[in-house]
Design a protein around this motif. Structure first.
Motif, short mmCIF file in Angstrom:
data_model
loop_
_atom_site.label_atom_id
_atom_site.label_comp_id
_atom_site.label_asym_id
_atom_site.label_seq_id
_atom_site.Cartn_x
_atom_site.Cartn_y
_atom_site.Cartn_z
N HIS A 129 0.23 16.81 22.87
CA HIS A 129 0.94 18.08 22.66
C HIS A 129 1.96 18.00 21.54
O HIS A 129 2.89 18.81 21.50
CB HIS A 129 1.61 18.50 23.98
N GLY A 130 1.79 17.02 20.64
CA GLY A 130 2.66 16.96 19.46
C GLY A 130 3.95 16.20 19.73
O GLY A 130 4.05 15.44 20.69
N SER A 131 4.92 16.43 18.85
CA SER A 131 6.16 15.66 18.89
C SER A 131 7.36 16.52 18.52
O SER A 131 7.28 17.35 17.61
CB SER A 131 6.07 14.49 17.90
N LEU A 132 8.47 16.24 19.19
CA LEU A 132 9.74 16.93 18.87
C LEU A 132 10.24 16.54 17.49
O LEU A 132 11.10 17.22 16.93
CB LEU A 132 10.82 16.52 19.89
N PHE A 133 9.70 15.47 16.91
CA PHE A 133 10.24 14.96 15.65
C PHE A 133 9.28 15.16 14.48
O PHE A 133 9.43 14.56 13.42
CB PHE A 133 10.60 13.47 15.83
N GLU A 134 8.28 16.04 14.70
CA GLU A 134 7.40 16.42 13.60
C GLU A 134 7.56 17.92 13.35
O GLU A 134 7.77 18.69 14.29
CB GLU A 134 5.93 16.09 13.93
#
Ligand code: BV8
Ligand code: ZN
Length: 267
Positions: A129-134
């Motif tokens: 589900h992706g990343s908070l830092f991208e």
């Protein structure tokens, strides 16, 4: 499915752990709960009380109020930055190293958008589900660097921190100069990254043991992944203090938390 309290493990389970050469750990928000990162099931607190995570994690919410959604993700990124990996993250990192050194492998597939697996010493095969830092542009999709910063009062996750983030709108895209930066997160209604999901499916179709940790097993298509392991004949251990829709299908359900149960499992 066999239920055991934390600390007393079925000898067959211990054999499966000791003999597994290709392990897949599938993790959800409960993996990071003992690090202080709220789960999706946790009620939103403070100023966020008026919103539900599922309402904010959507493109509609973004289009309706970019500043609000941007601020929520900056606030969460700062909170994660102020948290530390827990003993469960470190146990997975240790188990991965141990298997790699003996010619085996442990692959981490996570629904979490934090970086605590990596900071706990594990490489991650898929961030479903992706990343908070991208970050990427919401117009031209150009990836972009951005530093979520830290809370000025040093209290990441506080209401003061939130008020601060609300004051900083999403930066404009330096590439197309039309769009705004959005979080590199998969929102509800958005497709998962195809390569990340394919890698996860392949891993679960080939593993000889799967460990499902801290997920309510509600969100699709990630919730279907443990059944891929069962379909390939691999035993599946579920670690969760609560029962889930998967519990009755698990080979073993360990009624415990990530930070207490994982270190015991690999000791
Ligand atoms: C999509 C990023 C379609 C956001 C997230 C069937 C098939 C496909 C889709 C659907 C479907 N049915 C419904 C859908 C739509 C939807 C969905 O699943 N809805 C649910 C609510 C029914 N799915 C989607 O929208 C997906 N997209 O399918 O697109 C499509 C197809 C083609 C073309 C275009 C579109 C996208 C889903 C991803 C959404 N993004 N995250 C953000 O973080 O802001 S999901 C988000 O919620 C998390 O990442 C996570 O995956 C999920 C929350 O679940 P958990 O991680 O399990 O956390 P939760 O809080 O629920 O539970 C915590 C658990 O831990 C509990 O069980 C608790 O007991 C336990 N626990 C607590 N403490 C501990 C612990 N365990 C261990 N130790 C502890 N200490
Ligand atoms: Zn752009």
């Amino acid at each position: 499915m066999t239920q055991f309290d934390t600390g007393t493990f079925d000898p067959d389970l211990l054999d499966a752990v000791a003999s597994a050469q290709h392990v897949v750990a599938l993790t959800g928000a409960g993996m990071s709960a003992e690090s202080g990162v709220p789960t999706f099931r946790d009620a939103q607190t403070g100023l966020w009380e008026q919103y539900s995570a599922e309402d904010l994690a959507t493109e509609d919410a973004w289009l309706a109020d970019r500043n609000l959604v941007w601020s929520w993700y900056q606030w969460r990124a700062r909170l994660v930055r102020a948290c530390e990996p827990n003993a469960g993250h470190r146990a997975l990192g240790e188990w991965q190293t141990r298997l790699r050194d003996s010619g085996g492998r442990l692959e981490v597939v996570t629904q979490n958008v934090d970086d605590l697996h990596e900071r706990g010493g594990a490489e991650v095969l898929s961030h479903l589900h992706g990343s908070l830092f991208e970050f990427r542009c919401d117009e031209c999709s150009e990836p972009a660097e951005h530093d979520p910063g830290v809370a000025a009062d040093g209290r990441a996750g506080s209401d003061e921190d939130l008020t601060e983030t609300l004051a900083s709108p999403p930066p404009a895209c330096a590439s197309c100069r039309i769009g705004r930066l959005r979080p590199g997160i998969v929102w509800f209604g958005e497709m998962l990254p195809v390569d990340a999901f394919d890698r996860a499916q392949d891993a679960l179709a080939e593993c000889d043991l799967a460990v499902v940790i801290g997920t309510s097993g509600i969100v699709q298509p990630a919730a279907a992944l443990p059944y891929v392991a069962l379909g390939n004949g691999a035993p599946v251990i579920e670690i969760n203090p609560a029962e889930t829709p998967f519990t009755d299908h698990a080979t073993w359900h360990l009624d415990g938390t990530a930070a207490t149960t994982l270190p015991q499992l690999i000791s």
